[in-house]
Design a protein around this motif. Structure first.
Motif, PDB file in Angstrom:
ATOM      1  N   ARG A  14      33.433  21.395  37.367  1.00 59.51           N
ATOM      2  CA  ARG A  14      32.749  22.139  38.407  1.00 59.51           C
ATOM      3  C   ARG A  14      33.820  22.743  39.508  1.00 59.51           C
ATOM      4  O   ARG A  14      33.798  23.960  39.576  1.00 59.51           O
ATOM      5  CB  ARG A  14      31.808  21.571  39.215  1.00 59.51           C
ATOM      6  CG  ARG A  14      31.080  22.341  40.414  1.00 59.51           C
ATOM      7  CD  ARG A  14      30.367  21.399  41.296  1.00 59.51           C
ATOM      8  NE  ARG A  14      29.775  21.841  42.391  1.00 59.51           N
ATOM      9  CZ  ARG A  14      30.518  21.955  43.392  1.00 59.51           C
ATOM     10  NH1 ARG A  14      31.340  21.341  43.733  1.00 59.51           N
ATOM     11  NH2 ARG A  14      30.039  22.952  44.588  1.00 59.51           N
ATOM     12  N   LYS A  15      34.766  22.254  39.849  1.00 56.80           N
ATOM     13  CA  LYS A  15      35.837  22.542  40.693  1.00 56.80           C
ATOM     14  C   LYS A  15      36.637  23.324  40.154  1.00 56.80           C
ATOM     15  O   LYS A  15      37.040  24.690  40.799  1.00 56.80           O
ATOM     16  CB  LYS A  15      36.727  21.398  41.458  1.00 56.80           C
ATOM     17  CG  LYS A  15      37.556  21.830  42.575  1.00 56.80           C
ATOM     18  CD  LYS A  15      38.145  20.615  43.324  1.00 56.80           C
ATOM     19  CE  LYS A  15      39.147  21.213  44.318  1.00 56.80           C
ATOM     20  NZ  LYS A  15      38.693  20.674  45.618  1.00 56.80           N
ATOM     21  N   ALA A  16      37.333  23.374  39.203  1.00 54.09           N
ATOM     22  CA  ALA A  16      38.018  24.022  38.345  1.00 54.09           C
ATOM     23  C   ALA A  16      37.317  25.236  38.012  1.00 54.09           C
ATOM     24  O   ALA A  16      37.843  26.674  38.328  1.00 54.09           O
ATOM     25  CB  ALA A  16      38.473  23.450  37.094  1.00 54.09           C
ATOM     26  N   LEU A  17      36.188  25.516  37.608  1.00 52.71           N
ATOM     27  CA  LEU A  17      35.204  26.451  37.539  1.00 52.71           C
ATOM     28  C   LEU A  17      35.109  27.405  38.574  1.00 52.71           C
ATOM     29  O   LEU A  17      35.200  28.621  38.628  1.00 52.71           O
ATOM     30  CB  LEU A  17      33.964  26.285  36.818  1.00 52.71           C
ATOM     31  CG  LEU A  17      33.947  25.572  35.474  1.00 52.71           C
ATOM     32  CD1 LEU A  17      32.561  24.782  34.918  1.00 52.71           C
ATOM     33  CD2 LEU A  17      34.178  26.580  34.287  1.00 52.71           C
ATOM     34  N   ILE A  18      34.824  26.706  39.866  1.00 57.92           N
ATOM     35  CA  ILE A  18      34.919  27.482  40.900  1.00 57.92           C
ATOM     36  C   ILE A  18      36.259  28.070  41.461  1.00 57.92           C
ATOM     37  O   ILE A  18      36.178  29.396  41.770  1.00 57.92           O
ATOM     38  CB  ILE A  18      34.534  26.657  42.309  1.00 57.92           C
ATOM     39  CG1 ILE A  18      33.081  26.263  41.782  1.00 57.92           C
ATOM     40  CG2 ILE A  18      34.581  27.105  43.645  1.00 57.92           C
ATOM     41  CD1 ILE A  18      32.530  25.200  42.966  1.00 57.92           C
ATOM     42  N   ASN A  19      37.355  27.695  41.036  1.00 61.02           N
ATOM     43  CA  ASN A  19      38.523  28.134  41.347  1.00 61.02           C
ATOM     44  C   ASN A  19      38.825  29.249  40.210  1.00 61.02           C
ATOM     45  O   ASN A  19      39.615  30.059  40.617  1.00 61.02           O
ATOM     46  CB  ASN A  19      39.667  27.028  41.197  1.00 61.02           C
ATOM     47  CG  ASN A  19      39.695  26.173  42.245  1.00 61.02           C
ATOM     48  OD1 ASN A  19      39.015  26.408  43.245  1.00 61.02           O
ATOM     49  ND2 ASN A  19      40.192  24.793  41.976  1.00 61.02           N
ATOM     50  N   TYR A  20      38.272  28.953  39.013  1.00 60.02           N
ATOM     51  CA  TYR A  20      38.210  30.009  38.114  1.00 60.02           C
ATOM     52  C   TYR A  20      37.595  31.327  38.427  1.00 60.02           C
ATOM     53  O   TYR A  20      37.947  32.610  38.301  1.00 60.02           O
ATOM     54  CB  TYR A  20      37.814  29.644  36.858  1.00 60.02           C
ATOM     55  CG  TYR A  20      38.031  30.507  35.574  1.00 60.02           C
ATOM     56  CD1 TYR A  20      39.397  30.970  35.078  1.00 60.02           C
ATOM     57  CD2 TYR A  20      36.720  30.952  34.892  1.00 60.02           C
ATOM     58  CE1 TYR A  20      39.415  31.823  33.972  1.00 60.02           C
ATOM     59  CE2 TYR A  20      37.042  31.640  33.906  1.00 60.02           C
ATOM     60  CZ  TYR A  20      38.155  32.197  33.294  1.00 60.02           C
ATOM     61  OH  TYR A  20      38.156  33.141  32.274  1.00 60.02           O
ATOM     62  N   ALA A  21      36.472  31.249  39.151  1.00 61.39           N
ATOM     63  CA  ALA A  21      35.513  32.176  39.683  1.00 61.39           C
ATOM     64  C   ALA A  21      35.995  33.108  40.725  1.00 61.39           C
ATOM     65  O   ALA A  21      35.847  34.405  40.840  1.00 61.39           O
ATOM     66  CB  ALA A  21      34.169  31.788  39.461  1.00 61.39           C
ATOM     67  N   ILE A  66      29.545  35.922  33.818  1.00 60.35           N
ATOM     68  CA  ILE A  66      28.820  36.162  34.928  1.00 60.35           C
ATOM     69  C   ILE A  66      29.548  36.706  36.119  1.00 60.35           C
ATOM     70  O   ILE A  66      29.145  37.401  37.054  1.00 60.35           O
ATOM     71  CB  ILE A  66      28.218  34.685  35.237  1.00 60.35           C
ATOM     72  CG1 ILE A  66      27.050  34.427  34.094  1.00 60.35           C
ATOM     73  CG2 ILE A  66      27.393  34.996  36.638  1.00 60.35           C
ATOM     74  CD1 ILE A  66      26.611  33.090  34.066  1.00 60.35           C
ATOM     75  N   ALA A  67      30.880  36.053  36.355  1.00 54.85           N
ATOM     76  CA  ALA A  67      31.561  36.696  37.513  1.00 54.85           C
ATOM     77  C   ALA A  67      32.063  37.772  37.419  1.00 54.85           C
ATOM     78  O   ALA A  67      31.930  38.726  38.304  1.00 54.85           O
ATOM     79  CB  ALA A  67      33.040  35.733  37.572  1.00 54.85           C
ATOM     80  N   ILE A  68      32.313  38.402  36.319  1.00 56.92           N
ATOM     81  CA  ILE A  68      32.795  39.863  36.107  1.00 56.92           C
ATOM     82  C   ILE A  68      31.425  40.749  36.337  1.00 56.92           C
ATOM     83  O   ILE A  68      31.508  41.732  37.269  1.00 56.92           O
ATOM     84  CB  ILE A  68      33.241  40.179  34.558  1.00 56.92           C
ATOM     85  CG1 ILE A  68      34.793  39.547  34.671  1.00 56.92           C
ATOM     86  CG2 ILE A  68      33.471  41.653  34.450  1.00 56.92           C
ATOM     87  CD1 ILE A  68      35.215  39.405  32.896  1.00 56.92           C
TER      88      ILE A  68
END
Length: 172
Positions: A14-21, A66-68
């Motif tokens: 979760r935390k790494a995904l948030i940092n990625y997005a 989704i972020a894009i």
């Protein structure tokens, strides 16, 4: 994959995904929304699959997509004539005289912002946005991974949008 395993995967990353997005969408709140949406999409997908070869890779890909999409929607909603619209309108040649003048100024701002970036990032952006190459084609052209190609294009877009927003804020 069982829902419990999906939740474990989500919580571990979760935390790494948030940092990625975050660099794509611009802030923590939007990044969290993206990650939450990605997890829900992942769970729906995983329920239909007997086996997923690399679950974390799939989850990252879903977050990126989704972020894009979220960033594109945001740039259209917030900026009206943001970097994407400038490039699309210029490429289409469909702007009227007044709009063309505004877009030319914004295009100059985008070009100036791009010059602030490393050469490889500029090249990736140009190949994607102006030459319409896919990320895999950009990766092959630049001798980099497809993920890095995506990251370079996203970083360039975020940088250009920040510069346009700064200009608009100064004019207010």
């Amino acid at each position: 994959m069982s829902p419990d395993h999906s939740l474990d995967l989500f919580l571990r990353h979760r935390k790494a995904l948030i940092n990625y997005a975050r660099p794509i969408v611009g802030d923590d709140a939007r990044a969290e929304d993206v990650v939450q949406d990605a997890w829900l999409r992942y769970v729906r997908f995983a329920e239909k699959q007997a086996f997923i070869l690399n679950p974390s890779s799939l989850l990252y890909r879903i977050v990126r997509n989704i972020a894009i999409d979220a960033r594109r929607r945001q740039s259209r909603e917030v900026n009206g004539a943001g970097a994407e619209m400038v490039l699309e309108t210029t490429a289409e040649g469909s702007a009227g005289p007044e709009t063309a003048t505004v877009h030319k100024d914004e295009l100059r701002q985008v070009m100036t912002a791009l010059k602030e970036l490393p050469e490889r990032t500029q090249r990736a952006f140009h190949l994607h946005r102006l030459d319409n190459l896919t990320y895999s084609q950009i990766a092959a052209e630049l001798g980099i991974s497809q993920g890095l190609a995506h990251s370079l294009v996203a970083a360039a877009m975020v940088h250009c949008m920040k510069r346009l927003n700064q200009k608009q804020d100064m004019e207010k």
